[in-house]
Design a protein around this motif. Structure first.
Motif, PDB file in Angstrom:
ATOM      1  N   ARG A 238      55.287  33.319 -54.385  1.00  0.00           N
ATOM      2  CA  ARG A 238      54.805  34.640 -53.934  1.00  0.00           C
ATOM      3  C   ARG A 238      53.717  34.893 -54.849  1.00  0.00           C
ATOM      4  N   VAL A 239      52.300  34.304 -54.496  1.00  0.00           N
ATOM      5  CA  VAL A 239      51.131  34.425 -55.100  1.00  0.00           C
ATOM      6  C   VAL A 239      49.902  34.743 -54.211  1.00  0.00           C
ATOM      7  N   GLY A 240      49.379  35.765 -54.053  1.00  0.00           N
ATOM      8  CA  GLY A 240      48.165  36.191 -53.410  1.00  0.00           C
ATOM      9  C   GLY A 240      47.201  37.059 -54.267  1.00  0.00           C
TER      10      GLY A 240
ATOM     11  N   ASP B  63      41.315  39.408 -44.136  1.00  0.00           N
ATOM     12  CA  ASP B  63      42.535  38.428 -44.556  1.00  0.00           C
ATOM     13  C   ASP B  63      42.102  37.173 -44.067  1.00  0.00           C
TER      14      ASP B  63
ATOM     15  N   THR C 166      45.475  33.750 -50.452  1.00  0.00           N
ATOM     16  CA  THR C 166      46.909  33.330 -51.004  1.00  0.00           C
ATOM     17  C   THR C 166      46.959  32.032 -51.646  1.00  0.00           C
TER      18      THR C 166
ATOM     19  N   TYR D 172      50.118  44.284 -40.980  1.00  0.00           N
ATOM     20  CA  TYR D 172      49.258  45.675 -41.231  1.00  0.00           C
ATOM     21  C   TYR D 172      49.739  46.963 -40.620  1.00  0.00           C
TER      22      TYR D 172
ATOM     23  N   ALA E 271      43.740  34.478 -45.344  1.00  0.00           N
ATOM     24  CA  ALA E 271      44.963  33.617 -45.801  1.00  0.00           C
ATOM     25  C   ALA E 271      44.541  31.916 -45.653  1.00  0.00           C
ATOM     26  N   TYR E 272      44.055  31.781 -44.554  1.00  0.00           N
ATOM     27  CA  TYR E 272      43.649  30.288 -44.172  1.00  0.00           C
ATOM     28  C   TYR E 272      42.315  29.793 -44.240  1.00  0.00           C
TER      29      TYR E 272
ATOM     30  N   PHE F 267      48.261  39.822 -37.722  1.00  0.00           N
ATOM     31  CA  PHE F 267      49.435  39.704 -38.539  1.00  0.00           C
ATOM     32  C   PHE F 267      49.839  41.152 -38.456  1.00  0.00           C
TER      33      PHE F 267
ATOM     34  N   ASN G 250      45.779  35.075 -37.332  1.00  0.00           N
ATOM     35  CA  ASN G 250      47.302  34.733 -37.074  1.00  0.00           C
ATOM     36  C   ASN G 250      47.633  35.837 -35.974  1.00  0.00           C
TER      37      ASN G 250
ATOM     38  N   SER H 289      50.101  30.757 -50.685  1.00  0.00           N
ATOM     39  CA  SER H 289      51.135  30.466 -49.980  1.00  0.00           C
ATOM     40  C   SER H 289      50.761  29.212 -48.734  1.00  0.00           C
ATOM     41  N   LYS H 290      49.568  29.192 -48.481  1.00  0.00           N
ATOM     42  CA  LYS H 290      49.188  28.167 -47.355  1.00  0.00           C
ATOM     43  C   LYS H 290      48.591  26.971 -47.729  1.00  0.00           C
TER      44      LYS H 290
ATOM     45  N   CYS I 217      41.565  39.900 -39.688  1.00  0.00           N
ATOM     46  CA  CYS I 217      42.494  38.756 -39.806  1.00  0.00           C
ATOM     47  C   CYS I 217      41.586  37.554 -39.447  1.00  0.00           C
TER      48      CYS I 217
ATOM     49  N   GLY J 279      52.677  37.809 -53.513  1.00  0.00           N
ATOM     50  CA  GLY J 279      52.016  37.300 -52.047  1.00  0.00           C
ATOM     51  C   GLY J 279      50.965  38.225 -51.765  1.00  0.00           C
ATOM     52  N   SER J 280      50.039  37.915 -50.689  1.00  0.00           N
ATOM     53  CA  SER J 280      48.982  38.795 -50.267  1.00  0.00           C
ATOM     54  C   SER J 280      49.796  40.002 -49.774  1.00  0.00           C
ATOM     55  N   ASP J 281      50.781  39.392 -48.945  1.00  0.00           N
ATOM     56  CA  ASP J 281      51.608  40.748 -48.377  1.00  0.00           C
ATOM     57  C   ASP J 281      51.872  41.959 -49.283  1.00  0.00           C
TER      58      ASP J 281
HETATM   59  C1  LIG Z   1      50.694  34.004 -44.363  1.00  0.00           C
HETATM   60  C2  LIG Z   1      50.059  35.134 -44.343  1.00  0.00           C
HETATM   61  C3  LIG Z   1      49.711  36.014 -45.143  1.00  0.00           C
HETATM   62  C4  LIG Z   1      50.705  36.296 -46.513  1.00  0.00           C
HETATM   63  O1  LIG Z   1      50.584  35.541 -47.492  1.00  0.00           O
HETATM   64  P1  LIG Z   1      51.697  35.655 -48.811  1.00  0.00           P
HETATM   65  O2  LIG Z   1      50.467  35.525 -49.687  1.00  0.00           O
HETATM   66  O3  LIG Z   1      52.570  34.665 -48.648  1.00  0.00           O
HETATM   67  O4  LIG Z   1      52.081  37.111 -48.496  1.00  0.00           O
HETATM   68  C5  LIG Z   1      48.970  37.275 -45.334  1.00  0.00           C
HETATM   69  N1  LIG Z   1      48.045  36.933 -44.030  1.00  0.00           N
HETATM   70  C6  LIG Z   1      48.231  36.317 -43.128  1.00  0.00           C
HETATM   71  C7  LIG Z   1      47.183  36.271 -41.818  1.00  0.00           C
HETATM   72  C8  LIG Z   1      49.095  35.191 -43.073  1.00  0.00           C
HETATM   73  O5  LIG Z   1      49.196  34.411 -42.123  1.00  0.00           O
END
Ligand SMILES: *Cc1c(COP(=O)(O)O)cnc(C)c1O
Length: 366
Positions: free
Chosen positions: A231-233, A190, A220, A118, A192-193, A115, A163, A222-223, A159, A89-91
């Motif tokens: 769990r892949v980022g 970041d 990521t 951080y 993610a979206y 988010f 988010n 995940s979205k 971000c 995950g990107s986490d």
């Molecule tokens: C969902 C989200 C992540 C985490 O994504 P993973 O790859 O599932 O860990 C990271 N940054 C933001 C802003 C998110 O909303």
């Protein structure tokens, strides 16, 4: 025991209520969860095909280098493989960057609300956190963020789309910011979206990575790709930056299934495009509702919308939960009179909007 004092007040991440728990409490048969920005359309059929085809050698460790996935990313972006770092995950990558740079005496700059991870990781590393409030429009206040940077700043987190506000940073604002940031300060974008974004002036982060060696982009699966459970980022950055971060990760951080399905998912860009289009239609449903009901909201480039109801977000959250819809209260997100709703399918959005109209009518009749 000799705990770091900075972690003593830290709380574990609070996930949304489970659908099972909510079913029980309210005696409901159907629960719709629109709380974690998951893809309501699931994932590409190619993902299922891949899982059925692959041999199941569960006793074998994953490929620690993630070679096949890096190759696929390299082809997809037309960039050398040494520009990518894979994460659980990107986490996890947020954690790797934090472990690699942050420490006592070093500070880190971020927007608030943004988010949560951080700040969370910065606290674990005992670095000083400098939080810069978003503007009234939900934008990063890039000038104030610049002013917060000094010779001890290690990482700046942007971000975009943010988010939980859903607001993005336009290219015309980002480039002067990157020009002004000292070259030894890492700027994390970041994204993610990013696959949900349709704004024309959303920056091309691949070009930014080429031009600014201090930029790290996070993406990521995940979205929009709908693979959150795997769990892949990944990070995209200059090869020297990747070479610094790579040894800090765990040896087998991305599991075998995650690597397979991500490769398959990348190949199905038609799925991604159709999700992006349907998401825009869904956002439009919420925009129309907000305009009719005179509610203020943040225009979103992501797959969620933050709506201001002018009453406690917890109250809206509890009302919707009693009707079978789980969303996120803005109280925990730094927007106490808002809720954040993940854009669902047309039917899910209609359902939630109809319950919200019920709530607003109740409120008016009081
Ligand atoms: C969902 C989200 C992540 C985490 O994504 P993973 O790859 O599932 O860990 C990271 N940054 C933001 C802003 C998110 O909303």
């Amino acid at each position: 025991m000799k705990w770091k004092t900075n972690i003593l007040d830290l709380k574990a991440y609070q996930p949304g209520r489970s659908t099972e728990a909510v079913k029980k409490e309210f005696g409901l048969d159907n629960i719709t969860k629109l709380a974690s920005n998951e893809n309501p359309y699931g994932y590409s059929l190619k993902v299922l095909e891949t899982l059925q085809e692959k041999p199941s050698q569960f006793a074998i460790y994953p490929d620690g280098n993630g070679s096949v996935l890096k190759e696929a990313l390299s082809r997809f972006y037309n960039l050398p493989e040494d520009r990518f770092l894979l994460g659980n995950g990107s986490d996890e990558i947020i954690g790797i960057i934090s472990r690699s740079i942050l420490r006592p005496g070093i500070n880190t700059v971020m927007a608030t609300p943004s988010f949560s991870q951080y700040k969370h990781n910065a606290i674990v590393e005992n670095a000083e956190v400098r939080e810069i409030p978003l503007t009234k429009e939900g934008d990063h206040d890039l000038n104030a963020m610049l002013e917060a940077i000094d010779e001890n700043t290690g990482v700046v987190w942007l971000c975009t789309p943010n988010n939980p506000s859903g607001v993005y940073i336009a290219e015309g604002d980002l480039i002067p910011f990157l020009e002004a940031v000292p070259k030894d300060v890492v700027v994390v974008l970041d994204e993610a979206y990013r696959e949900y974004v349709v704004a024309e002036d959303y920056p091309d982060s691949l070009q930014l990575v080429e031009k600014y060696p201090n930029v790290i982009v996070l993406h990521t699966f995940s979205k929009i790709y709908g693979l959150a459970s795997f769990r892949v980022g990944y990070a995209i950055a200059n090869e020297e930056v990747i070479a610094k971060l790579n040894p800090v990760r765990e040896p087998f951080n991305v599991n075998t299934f995650g690597q397979w399905v991500s490769v398959a998912a990348l190949e199905d860009q038609d799925f991604v495009e159709s999700c992006r289009e349907k998401n825009r239609e869904g956002l439009q449903q919420y925009y129309s509702f907000c305009e009719e009901e005179k509610l203020s909201y943040y225009p979103s480039q992501a797959n969620f919308i933050l709506i201001d109801f002018g009453i406690s977000g917890d109250d809206v959250f509890h009302y919707l939960m009693s009707k079978g819809y789980i969303v996120r209260s803005g109280v925990a997100l730094g927007f106490p009179t808002c809720v954040r709703i993940t854009v669902g399918t047309k039917e899910q959005n209609d359902g939630i909007i109809s319950e919200l109209r019920g709530l607003l009518a109740e409120k008016r009749n009081k």
